[in-house]
Scaffold this motif. Structure first.
Motif, PDB file in Angstrom:
ATOM      1  N   LYS A  99      13.614 -12.302  11.293  1.00  0.00           N
ATOM      2  CA  LYS A  99      13.334 -11.436  10.140  1.00  0.00           C
ATOM      3  C   LYS A  99      11.879 -10.965  10.175  1.00  0.00           C
ATOM      4  O   LYS A  99      11.592  -9.782   9.978  1.00  0.00           O
ATOM      5  CB  LYS A  99      13.614 -12.203   8.845  1.00  0.00           C
ATOM      6  CG  LYS A  99      13.337 -11.398   7.593  1.00  0.00           C
ATOM      7  CD  LYS A  99      13.574 -12.230   6.339  1.00  0.00           C
ATOM      8  CE  LYS A  99      13.158 -11.443   5.103  1.00  0.00           C
ATOM      9  NZ  LYS A  99      13.152 -12.264   3.907  1.00  0.00           N
ATOM     10  N   LYS A 100      10.963 -11.879  10.436  1.00  0.00           N
ATOM     11  CA  LYS A 100       9.536 -11.529  10.497  1.00  0.00           C
ATOM     12  C   LYS A 100       9.273 -10.536  11.617  1.00  0.00           C
ATOM     13  O   LYS A 100       8.544  -9.552  11.439  1.00  0.00           O
ATOM     14  CB  LYS A 100       8.695 -12.783  10.703  1.00  0.00           C
ATOM     15  CG  LYS A 100       7.202 -12.493  10.749  1.00  0.00           C
ATOM     16  CD  LYS A 100       6.427 -13.715  11.157  1.00  0.00           C
ATOM     17  CE  LYS A 100       6.608 -13.893  12.628  1.00  0.00           C
ATOM     18  NZ  LYS A 100       5.482 -14.268  13.411  1.00  0.00           N
ATOM     19  N   ARG A 101       9.865 -10.764  12.764  1.00  0.00           N
ATOM     20  CA  ARG A 101       9.673  -9.849  13.894  1.00  0.00           C
ATOM     21  C   ARG A 101      10.194  -8.447  13.564  1.00  0.00           C
ATOM     22  O   ARG A 101       9.579  -7.450  13.930  1.00  0.00           O
ATOM     23  CB  ARG A 101      10.353 -10.410  15.140  1.00  0.00           C
ATOM     24  CG  ARG A 101       9.643 -11.615  15.705  1.00  0.00           C
ATOM     25  CD  ARG A 101      10.421 -12.255  16.830  1.00  0.00           C
ATOM     26  NE  ARG A 101       9.698 -13.396  17.378  1.00  0.00           N
ATOM     27  CZ  ARG A 101      10.216 -14.244  18.253  1.00  0.00           C
ATOM     28  NH1 ARG A 101      11.449 -14.081  18.694  1.00  0.00           N
ATOM     29  NH2 ARG A 101       9.496 -15.251  18.701  1.00  0.00           N
ATOM     30  N   ALA A 102      11.342  -8.390  12.884  1.00  0.00           N
ATOM     31  CA  ALA A 102      11.901  -7.093  12.489  1.00  0.00           C
ATOM     32  C   ALA A 102      10.985  -6.391  11.492  1.00  0.00           C
ATOM     33  O   ALA A 102      10.746  -5.184  11.583  1.00  0.00           O
ATOM     34  CB  ALA A 102      13.298  -7.285  11.889  1.00  0.00           C
ATOM     35  N   GLN A 103      10.461  -7.162  10.537  1.00  0.00           N
ATOM     36  CA  GLN A 103       9.569  -6.590   9.526  1.00  0.00           C
ATOM     37  C   GLN A 103       8.307  -6.026  10.181  1.00  0.00           C
ATOM     38  O   GLN A 103       7.870  -4.918   9.861  1.00  0.00           O
ATOM     39  CB  GLN A 103       9.184  -7.652   8.497  1.00  0.00           C
ATOM     40  CG  GLN A 103       8.230  -7.148   7.433  1.00  0.00           C
ATOM     41  CD  GLN A 103       7.726  -8.265   6.548  1.00  0.00           C
ATOM     42  OE1 GLN A 103       7.401  -9.352   7.016  1.00  0.00           O
ATOM     43  NE2 GLN A 103       7.662  -7.997   5.248  1.00  0.00           N
ATOM     44  N   ILE A 104       7.725  -6.753  11.088  1.00  0.00           N
ATOM     45  CA  ILE A 104       6.496  -6.297  11.735  1.00  0.00           C
ATOM     46  C   ILE A 104       6.780  -5.086  12.621  1.00  0.00           C
ATOM     47  O   ILE A 104       6.002  -4.120  12.627  1.00  0.00           O
ATOM     48  CB  ILE A 104       5.824  -7.450  12.508  1.00  0.00           C
ATOM     49  CG1 ILE A 104       5.284  -8.465  11.483  1.00  0.00           C
ATOM     50  CG2 ILE A 104       4.715  -6.939  13.421  1.00  0.00           C
ATOM     51  CD1 ILE A 104       4.753  -9.738  12.057  1.00  0.00           C
ATOM     52  N   ILE A 160      17.927  -9.334  13.727  1.00  0.00           N
ATOM     53  CA  ILE A 160      17.807  -8.801  12.373  1.00  0.00           C
ATOM     54  C   ILE A 160      17.288  -7.366  12.441  1.00  0.00           C
ATOM     55  O   ILE A 160      16.400  -7.069  13.244  1.00  0.00           O
ATOM     56  CB  ILE A 160      16.815  -9.638  11.534  1.00  0.00           C
ATOM     57  CG1 ILE A 160      17.185 -11.111  11.534  1.00  0.00           C
ATOM     58  CG2 ILE A 160      16.657  -9.077  10.125  1.00  0.00           C
ATOM     59  CD1 ILE A 160      18.367 -11.470  10.698  1.00  0.00           C
ATOM     60  N   ARG A 161      17.810  -6.524  11.579  1.00  0.00           N
ATOM     61  CA  ARG A 161      17.300  -5.162  11.407  1.00  0.00           C
ATOM     62  C   ARG A 161      16.607  -5.103  10.049  1.00  0.00           C
ATOM     63  O   ARG A 161      17.179  -5.511   9.039  1.00  0.00           O
ATOM     64  CB  ARG A 161      18.423  -4.135  11.458  1.00  0.00           C
ATOM     65  CG  ARG A 161      17.904  -2.707  11.227  1.00  0.00           C
ATOM     66  CD  ARG A 161      18.991  -1.654  11.266  1.00  0.00           C
ATOM     67  NE  ARG A 161      19.610  -1.680  12.591  1.00  0.00           N
ATOM     68  CZ  ARG A 161      20.925  -1.692  12.805  1.00  0.00           C
ATOM     69  NH1 ARG A 161      21.765  -1.670  11.798  1.00  0.00           N
ATOM     70  NH2 ARG A 161      21.406  -1.724  14.023  1.00  0.00           N
ATOM     71  N   CYS A 162      15.384  -4.606  10.044  1.00  0.00           N
ATOM     72  CA  CYS A 162      14.630  -4.391   8.803  1.00  0.00           C
ATOM     73  C   CYS A 162      14.599  -2.889   8.552  1.00  0.00           C
ATOM     74  O   CYS A 162      14.124  -2.121   9.391  1.00  0.00           O
ATOM     75  CB  CYS A 162      13.210  -4.932   8.942  1.00  0.00           C
ATOM     76  SG  CYS A 162      12.131  -4.515   7.553  1.00  0.00           S
ATOM     77  N   LEU A 198       0.824  -1.213   0.000  1.00  0.00           N
ATOM     78  CA  LEU A 198       0.000   0.000   0.000  1.00  0.00           C
ATOM     79  C   LEU A 198       0.862   1.269   0.000  1.00  0.00           C
ATOM     80  O   LEU A 198       0.535   2.245  -0.663  1.00  0.00           O
ATOM     81  CB  LEU A 198      -0.926   0.026   1.223  1.00  0.00           C
ATOM     82  CG  LEU A 198      -2.103  -0.929   1.202  1.00  0.00           C
ATOM     83  CD1 LEU A 198      -2.795  -0.956   2.557  1.00  0.00           C
ATOM     84  CD2 LEU A 198      -3.098  -0.515   0.124  1.00  0.00           C
ATOM     85  N   PHE A 199       1.936   1.234   0.747  1.00  0.00           N
ATOM     86  CA  PHE A 199       2.829   2.393   0.832  1.00  0.00           C
ATOM     87  C   PHE A 199       3.843   2.448  -0.311  1.00  0.00           C
ATOM     88  O   PHE A 199       4.511   3.457  -0.493  1.00  0.00           O
ATOM     89  CB  PHE A 199       3.587   2.395   2.171  1.00  0.00           C
ATOM     90  CG  PHE A 199       2.816   2.991   3.304  1.00  0.00           C
ATOM     91  CD1 PHE A 199       2.623   4.359   3.398  1.00  0.00           C
ATOM     92  CD2 PHE A 199       2.281   2.189   4.292  1.00  0.00           C
ATOM     93  CE1 PHE A 199       1.923   4.922   4.448  1.00  0.00           C
ATOM     94  CE2 PHE A 199       1.578   2.732   5.348  1.00  0.00           C
ATOM     95  CZ  PHE A 199       1.388   4.101   5.432  1.00  0.00           C
ATOM     96  N   GLY A 200       3.986   1.357  -1.045  1.00  0.00           N
ATOM     97  CA  GLY A 200       4.972   1.327  -2.124  1.00  0.00           C
ATOM     98  C   GLY A 200       6.396   1.394  -1.604  1.00  0.00           C
ATOM     99  O   GLY A 200       7.248   2.065  -2.177  1.00  0.00           O
ATOM    100  N   VAL A 201       6.641   0.674  -0.517  1.00  0.00           N
ATOM    101  CA  VAL A 201       7.973   0.683   0.087  1.00  0.00           C
ATOM    102  C   VAL A 201       8.678  -0.641  -0.167  1.00  0.00           C
ATOM    103  O   VAL A 201       8.051  -1.641  -0.501  1.00  0.00           O
ATOM    104  CB  VAL A 201       7.905   0.960   1.609  1.00  0.00           C
ATOM    105  CG1 VAL A 201       7.331   2.344   1.888  1.00  0.00           C
ATOM    106  CG2 VAL A 201       7.119  -0.109   2.348  1.00  0.00           C
ATOM    107  N   THR A 202       9.971  -0.613  -0.001  1.00  0.00           N
ATOM    108  CA  THR A 202      10.783  -1.822  -0.085  1.00  0.00           C
ATOM    109  C   THR A 202      11.487  -2.015   1.250  1.00  0.00           C
ATOM    110  O   THR A 202      11.646  -1.068   2.018  1.00  0.00           O
ATOM    111  CB  THR A 202      11.834  -1.730  -1.209  1.00  0.00           C
ATOM    112  OG1 THR A 202      12.673  -0.597  -0.958  1.00  0.00           O
ATOM    113  CG2 THR A 202      11.168  -1.594  -2.566  1.00  0.00           C
ATOM    114  N   SER A 203      11.896  -3.235   1.509  1.00  0.00           N
ATOM    115  CA  SER A 203      12.592  -3.503   2.763  1.00  0.00           C
ATOM    116  C   SER A 203      13.907  -4.220   2.495  1.00  0.00           C
ATOM    117  O   SER A 203      14.022  -4.990   1.545  1.00  0.00           O
ATOM    118  CB  SER A 203      11.707  -4.321   3.711  1.00  0.00           C
ATOM    119  OG  SER A 203      11.227  -5.471   3.084  1.00  0.00           O
ATOM    120  N   GLU A 204      14.867  -3.919   3.332  1.00  0.00           N
ATOM    121  CA  GLU A 204      16.159  -4.599   3.312  1.00  0.00           C
ATOM    122  C   GLU A 204      16.431  -5.106   4.717  1.00  0.00           C
ATOM    123  O   GLU A 204      16.000  -4.501   5.701  1.00  0.00           O
ATOM    124  CB  GLU A 204      17.269  -3.636   2.885  1.00  0.00           C
ATOM    125  CG  GLU A 204      17.179  -3.197   1.448  1.00  0.00           C
ATOM    126  CD  GLU A 204      18.328  -2.273   1.040  1.00  0.00           C
ATOM    127  OE1 GLU A 204      19.317  -2.152   1.801  1.00  0.00           O
ATOM    128  OE2 GLU A 204      18.218  -1.665  -0.033  1.00  0.00           O
TER     129      GLU A 204
END
Length: 188
Positions: free
Chosen positions: A142-147, A100-102, A75-81
């Motif tokens: 990774k999932k926890r960092a993303q959330i 992990i850092r997102c 929705l925001f049109g963002v990317t994640s690393e």
């Protein structure tokens, strides 16, 4: 002399704080808060319960799940690393841990970040073979960092929490184990 310097520094800090407040465009702030509220309502009305978020009985807020976080990113049109900031892989003792850092980007600009951690000594993993859990822990961190990053990105911390699904999984596992023990006792 020391008290005078402290008093002067305190006055300078207060003046800086006041000057920041004086520069705030209250109409812009009100508009932004209104947009945040509208976005939160769209999210609450659009995301699917038990797929994008889960409601755990006895908790105050639902928890945002990975599919919901991914939809918000779209929705925001963002990317994640992602970056592994801590990694412990002790094959001798069977202990694995990852932090992990997102980082979330929009048009190449970093917007926000989140952090997640997981290790094989977490309660839900204790009875399992640690050697088969290394990748699971990496993915969970990774999932926890993303959330974590998504909740900040979308100003959703007041309607969602995170990691409650871990409690749900743990509770389900405990319930299954308890039911299995009760069934074994009844059969004997």
């Amino acid at each position: 002399m020391g008290q005078l310097a402290v008093k002067q520094q305190t006055q300078e800090q207060q003046a800086t704080t006041l000057s920041i407040i004086d520069t705030v465009d209250l109409e812009a702030v009100q508009s932004t808060l209104s947009k945040i509220n509208q976005f939160q309502m769209v999210i609450q009305n659009t995301l699917k319960r038990e797929h994008d978020f889960g409601v755990i009985p006895g908790t105050g807020k639902p928890t945002l799940l990975k599919p919901g976080a991914e939809k918000i990113h779209m929705l925001f049109g963002v990317t994640s690393e992602y970056e592994v900031t801590e990694k412990i892989q002790d094959y001798d003792k069977g202990f694995f841990a990852f932090t992990i850092r997102c980082m979330i980007y929009k048009d190449g600009n970093k917007i926000t970040e989140g952090v997640g951690h997981c290790n094989t000594k977490e309660r839900k993993y204790i009875k399992q073979d640690a050697y088969t859990l290394a990748n699971t822990c990496l993915k969970m961190a990774k999932k926890r960092a993303q959330i974590d990053a998504t909740l900040t990105l979308a100003s959703l911390s007041e309607i969602f929490t995170q990691d409650i699904e871990d409690i749900k999984e743990f509770t389900q596992t405990e319930n299954i184990e308890t039911m299995t023990l009760k069934m074994q006792h009844k059969l004997n």
